[in-house]
Design a protein around this motif. Structure first.
Motif, PDB file in Angstrom:
ATOM      1  N   LEU A  88       6.190  23.631-132.658  1.00 27.27           N
ATOM      2  CA  LEU A  88       5.574  22.547-133.420  1.00 27.27           C
ATOM      3  C   LEU A  88       5.254  21.373-132.508  1.00 27.27           C
ATOM      4  CD1 LEU A  88       4.869  21.360-136.250  1.00 27.27           C
ATOM      5  CD2 LEU A  88       7.108  20.298-136.156  1.00 27.27           C
ATOM      6  N   ASN A  89       6.225  21.010-131.710  1.00 26.05           N
ATOM      7  CA  ASN A  89       6.040  19.826-130.888  1.00 26.05           C
ATOM      8  C   ASN A  89       5.043  20.056-129.775  1.00 26.05           C
ATOM      9  OD1 ASN A  89       7.767  18.166-132.265  1.00 26.05           O
ATOM     10  ND2 ASN A  89       9.567  18.942-131.200  1.00 26.05           N
ATOM     11  N   ALA A  90       5.179  21.211-129.112  1.00 25.47           N
ATOM     12  CA  ALA A  90       4.399  21.416-127.894  1.00 25.47           C
ATOM     13  C   ALA A  90       3.004  21.926-128.190  1.00 25.47           C
ATOM     14  CB  ALA A  90       5.132  22.375-126.973  1.00 25.47           C
ATOM     15  N   HIS A  91       2.856  22.707-129.252  1.00 20.74           N
ATOM     16  CA  HIS A  91       1.597  23.426-129.412  1.00 20.74           C
ATOM     17  C   HIS A  91       0.965  23.257-130.772  1.00 20.74           C
ATOM     18  CE1 HIS A  91       2.212  25.275-125.550  1.00 20.74           C
ATOM     19  NE2 HIS A  91       3.439  25.576-125.906  1.00 20.74           N
TER      20      HIS A  91
ATOM     21  N   ILE B 246      -1.906  25.616-132.459  1.00 14.73           N
ATOM     22  CA  ILE B 246      -1.567  26.407-133.643  1.00 14.73           C
ATOM     23  C   ILE B 246      -2.554  26.086-134.759  1.00 14.73           C
ATOM     24  CG2 ILE B 246       0.152  26.678-135.470  1.00 14.73           C
ATOM     25  CD1 ILE B 246       2.270  26.247-133.265  1.00 14.73           C
ATOM     26  N   VAL B 247      -2.808  24.815-134.961  1.00 15.34           N
ATOM     27  CA  VAL B 247      -3.742  24.412-136.015  1.00 15.34           C
ATOM     28  C   VAL B 247      -5.137  24.949-135.708  1.00 15.34           C
ATOM     29  CG1 VAL B 247      -4.931  22.444-137.027  1.00 15.34           C
ATOM     30  CG2 VAL B 247      -2.454  22.403-136.770  1.00 15.34           C
ATOM     31  N   LEU B 248      -5.561  24.832-134.464  1.00 21.41           N
ATOM     32  CA  LEU B 248      -6.884  25.322-134.071  1.00 21.41           C
ATOM     33  C   LEU B 248      -7.000  26.815-134.356  1.00 21.41           C
ATOM     34  CD1 LEU B 248      -9.574  24.576-132.711  1.00 21.41           C
ATOM     35  CD2 LEU B 248      -8.561  25.258-130.548  1.00 21.41           C
TER      36      LEU B 248
ATOM     37  N   LEU C 162     -12.311  22.253-135.371  1.00 25.38           N
ATOM     38  CA  LEU C 162     -12.231  21.444-134.152  1.00 25.38           C
ATOM     39  C   LEU C 162     -11.850  20.009-134.484  1.00 25.38           C
ATOM     40  CD1 LEU C 162     -15.292  22.787-132.134  1.00 25.38           C
ATOM     41  CD2 LEU C 162     -12.876  23.034-131.562  1.00 25.38           C
ATOM     42  N   MET C 163     -12.472  19.489-135.565  1.00 25.26           N
ATOM     43  CA  MET C 163     -12.169  18.104-135.933  1.00 25.26           C
ATOM     44  C   MET C 163     -10.708  17.937-136.309  1.00 25.26           C
ATOM     45  SD  MET C 163     -15.633  17.231-138.031  1.00 25.26           S
ATOM     46  CE  MET C 163     -14.926  15.931-139.009  1.00 25.26           C
ATOM     47  N   LEU C 164     -10.226  18.894-137.105  1.00 26.30           N
ATOM     48  CA  LEU C 164      -8.833  18.828-137.549  1.00 26.30           C
ATOM     49  C   LEU C 164      -7.897  18.914-136.348  1.00 26.30           C
ATOM     50  CD1 LEU C 164      -6.969  18.666-139.960  1.00 26.30           C
ATOM     51  CD2 LEU C 164      -6.987  21.153-140.085  1.00 26.30           C
TER      52      LEU C 164
ATOM     53  N   TRP D 206      -4.498  16.546-132.467  1.00 22.12           N
ATOM     54  CA  TRP D 206      -4.263  16.283-131.058  1.00 22.12           C
ATOM     55  C   TRP D 206      -4.066  14.786-130.833  1.00 22.12           C
ATOM     56  CZ3 TRP D 206      -7.887  14.414-127.123  1.00 22.12           C
ATOM     57  CH2 TRP D 206      -7.399  14.558-125.819  1.00 22.12           C
ATOM     58  N   MET D 207      -4.941  14.006-131.504  1.00 22.18           N
ATOM     59  CA  MET D 207      -4.817  12.554-131.363  1.00 22.18           C
ATOM     60  C   MET D 207      -3.491  12.067-131.912  1.00 22.18           C
ATOM     61  SD  MET D 207      -8.717  11.483-132.142  1.00 22.18           S
ATOM     62  CE  MET D 207      -8.293  10.037-133.075  1.00 22.18           C
TER      63      MET D 207
END
Lengths: 131, 664
Positions: free
Chosen positions: B51-54, B58-60, B373-375, B380-381
């Motif tokens: 969760l923290n690192a990736h 994962i969401v992408l 990509l937006m999500l 990412w932000m």
């Protein structure tokens, strides 16, 4: 207390010169004086002789003047003993008041012999009146 | 398929919850008790780490997967929609054809009804009947309605006479030739001269259909015929529909009765080209069939498709005989017409597919990917912001830690200042005592001496004056120490260097301090372990005297009654040009943990304070300073309740050029 008897003073101070001085001065003024050079010896003398006044230096080996005074106050057999402190340190006077011991008087070194004797007599006379 | 999408975050949430729990209880229940919980916590950690690192990746990945699935399903839906629309169209068209056939049959039954209701139906009546039906106009494809009469060979002549008498003097049955029975067309509306007298029974194809109609007392349809009666135009592929008419009042229940009582046939040719064109060419309120020029329809006779069996084609391209185009849909509908079968072959044209929203799946794919990509970018932000927040938090923690360290320093400084203040207070109190005690003796014994003088008792006057002298010496030492302190603050004092005999200095000191030792009942011994002249050094006799008297008076002061103080002076055993003086006592000693402080100004050993031994804590500091001034060393060793030994080593030659650090 028998008036015909000389009042007994126990004096404890680690300085031998002062011990001798007090003994000479008070003996010549009508007291029986016992001297000790440390607190422990002083307390023993108090228990043994039940003096009118225990005159105690503060800074002494084995037992300090405060400790001797406390032990005197803790012993009901010694309730009649008046306690006077003799010290050169001004802070001792403050501490004496704080400890809550029943201290009759406080004398600062170097003392005046006549003044010392008068204070001792004042205490003894006061005690006589009260009893 | 959306399952992983749902399950994944759940695991993650559980993981977070478990993580925070294990964090909060890590001290009290740090060790997992069973293998299962170890495994669990392992997966929990893996989940939290992932969760923290990736989380961005994962969401992408998940959203791209979801996009792919949506795209795939949209494509399938598109195909499905086209297939459905195509199938519905084909069904509607087929039903429209069947409907027409039913209508045709009804029309023929109307003709039968006319015959059944009349004794005789003449040509004019037939004409009026058909004209009233208006079938021809309303249902293109029905090319006319006729009646053919059954004529056994025996009644041929009578038949010919009758028809010729009706105004057709040239009437003859075609094709010519003698046959056992004839079924010539006698009525056909709209009237066609060429049809009149045509013996349909002579055509095997038609005859089969007619016999079937006769034998079954029902409608029957012929195979394909090329109609002869059509005026002018092209020969159109047609089928003929027949209904049998039996003798009025005669039974027609059995095959024999039906054959015996047959009068003739009401029939209708159906031009398939006209029929299909009409069905395809307009919206028909009866069938609801819609025109769709994007679907090609071909009609074949029977179940096999061939150029010969082709009945209708509206575009000149025989799709049914070709391999279908890639991406196009094909469908064959078979229509049973009593004893015959028509095959309707449907093919989609490219325009059919183009009419659909074919780009929809692609649009979904693109917009899904963009959203994905937006999500991911958003997350990412967030992740970056979270990391920055964590960094900031950790930075603030550091700042806080530094601040605390600063605070600690200040507290420490404060404590040391408080400590220094206490030392100062204690020093002043001690000074007070140290000054007052000898002063008390001096004042008191002078009084005694005066008393002796007053009494004329001069014999005893020496005794109190000796005490006065001793206490005056004590005051002198104290005051000298204090003066040195106040003047120099332990800075190096210029030495008045001369050739001095350490043995002499010590001898003089022992004489003056001897009575003090006696009063304290401490044995004081001086031993000079050297031949004459060996203890001569370059030095300041005053300062050396002050140094030694501090060491020796200290030794006496801290040694209980009946103890000993031994002073030994000698040449050093290890260094020839060094004089060594040891001052050894059997006193109260110095605790080992206080060794490092013993030369500090105002420091007093705890053993001295506990024994209520007065002092101000400057003697050893001064001694140390003076020895250093002579470029010598002073060391000591001590055990509590056993005693202390100070060792002073002084170089015999004072080298003035050796400028040393003057601070102690």
């Amino acid at each position: 207390m028998n008036e015909n008897k000389r009042p007994i003073i126990v004096f404890a101070d680690d300085d031998r010169d002062i011990c001798n001085l007090i003994k000479i001065q008070l003996t010549s003024r009508g007291f029986d004086v016992y001297i000790a050079e440390d607190g422990e010896a002083g307390l023993e003398l108090v228990v043994e002789h039940q003096p009118a006044i225990a005159l105690l230096d503060i800074m002494m080996p084995k037992l300090s003047g405060f400790e001797v005074a406390r032990k005197i106050r803790e012993n009901p057999a010694l309730s009649a003993v008046g306690i006077m402190l003799l010290s050169g340190r001004s802070s001792d006077r403050v501490e004496a008041d704080l400890v809550g011991l029943d201290i009759a008087d406080y004398i600062t070194k170097p003392y005046n012999a006549g003044d010392l004797v008068q204070r001792i007599n004042n205490f003894i006379n006061r005690e006589k009146r009260d009893h | 398929m959306p399952q992983p999408k749902i399950r994944q975050p759940r695991i993650v949430l559980v993981a977070e919850a478990k993580m925070s729990k294990s964090n909060s209880t890590i001290d009290s229940e740090s060790m997992p008790t069973s293998g299962q919980s170890v495994q669990h916590s392992f997966w929990v950690r893996v989940g939290a780490w992932a969760l923290n690192a990736h989380i961005t990746w994962i969401v992408l990945l998940l959203t791209l997967l979801a996009t792919f699935l949506v795209w795939k399903s949209a494509q399938e839906a598109l195909v499905q929609e086209q297939q459905t629309q195509f199938a519905v169209y084909a069904s509607e068209m087929s039903y429209a054809v069947i409907e027409r056939m039913h209508i045709n049959e009804q029309v023929l039954r109307g003709g039968i009804g006319l015959f059944a209701a009349s004794k005789n139906v003449d040509r004019d009546e037939w004409k009026k009947y058909v004209a009233n039906l208006k079938t021809y106009e309303e249902y293109p494809g029905i090319q006319g309605i006729g009646f053919s009469v059954h004529i056994p060979a025996t009644r041929l002549d009578a038949h010919l006479r009758t028809i010729r008498a009706e105004g057709f003097p040239d009437y003859a049955i075609t094709p010519p030739g003698a046959r056992a029975e004839y079924t010539p067309i006698i009525y056909f509306e709209p009237f066609d001269q060429r049809a009149l007298g045509f013996d349909m029974f002579s055509e095997a194809n038609l005859r089969a259909a007619m016999e079937r109609a006769r034998d079954t007392d029902g409608a029957s349809v012929s195979s394909i015929v090329r109609l002869v009666q059509e005026a002018g135009g092209e020969v159109q592929a047609s089928i003929m529909m027949y209904l049998p008419h039996y003798k009025n009042g005669a039974p027609s229940n059995t095959l024999a009765e039906r054959r015996a009582n047959l009068v003739g046939y009401v029939y209708s040719p159906i031009g398939l080209s006209d029929l299909m064109s009409d069905i395809l060419g307009r919206e028909n309120s009866h069938t609801g069939a819609r025109v769709d020029s994007n679907i090609d329809v071909e009609v074949y006779d029977g179940t096999l498709r061939s150029a010969d069996s082709l009945l209708f084609d509206d575009d000149g391209v025989l799709d049914g005989l070709e391999k279908p185009l890639a991406g196009s849909l094909t469908l064959t509908k078979k229509i049973d017409l009593h004893n015959n079968t028509l095959s309707l072959y449907f093919t989609t044209r490219p325009a059919f597919h183009a009419a659909f929203d074919n780009n929809k799946p692609f649009r979904l794919l693109i917009s899904g990917m963009l959203l994905s990509l937006m999500l991911s970018g958003l997350i990412w932000m967030f992740a970056i912001q979270r990391r920055r927040a964590l960094e900031l938090a950790s930075y603030l923690t550091e700042v806080d830690t530094e601040r605390k360290l600063e605070q600690d320093k200040i507290l420490l400084l404060n404590a040391s200042l408080t400590e220094a203040d206490k030392i100062k207070d204690a020093f002043i109190e001690n000074m007070n005592h140290e000054l007052r005690t000898p002063l008390t003796s001096i004042v008191g014994y002078i009084d005694l001496a005066i008393d002796d003088v007053d009494a004329g008792n001069f014999a005893h006057i020496a005794s109190p004056l000796t005490v006065v002298q001793r206490n005056a010496l004590r005051l002198k030492i104290l005051i000298e120490n204090m003066m040195k302190l106040s003047k120099t603050g332990f800075k190096y004092t210029p030495l008045n260097i001369a050739t001095v005999d350490v043995g002499n200095i010590l001898g003089d000191l022992i004489k003056s301090i001897g009575p003090t030792a006696q009063d304290s009942e401490v044995g004081l011994t001086l031993r000079l372990d050297s031949p004459d002249g060996d203890l001569i050094i370059d030095g300041d006799s005053n300062q050396l005297g002050q140094m030694f008297i501090n060491l020796i008076s200290n030794a006496i002061k801290f040694t209980p009654r009946n103890g000993t103080v031994t002073v030994v002076a000698s040449r050093s055993h290890t260094e020839s040009d060094v004089v060594e003086v040891k001052v050894q006592d059997t006193g109260i000693g110095i605790p080992r943990e206080e060794f490092h402080k013993i030369f500090e100004r105002f420091f007093r050993a705890s053993t001295a304070i506990e024994a209520s031994i007065p002092g101000v804590g400057v003697g050893l500091s001064l001694a140390h300073s003076i020895v250093r001034g002579h470029h010598g060393t002073i060391t000591f060793d001590s055990s509590v309740d056993e005693g202390t030994v100070f060792t002073v080593q002084l170089p015999t030659r004072y080298i003035s050029s050796r400028q040393i650090d003057q601070s102690t």
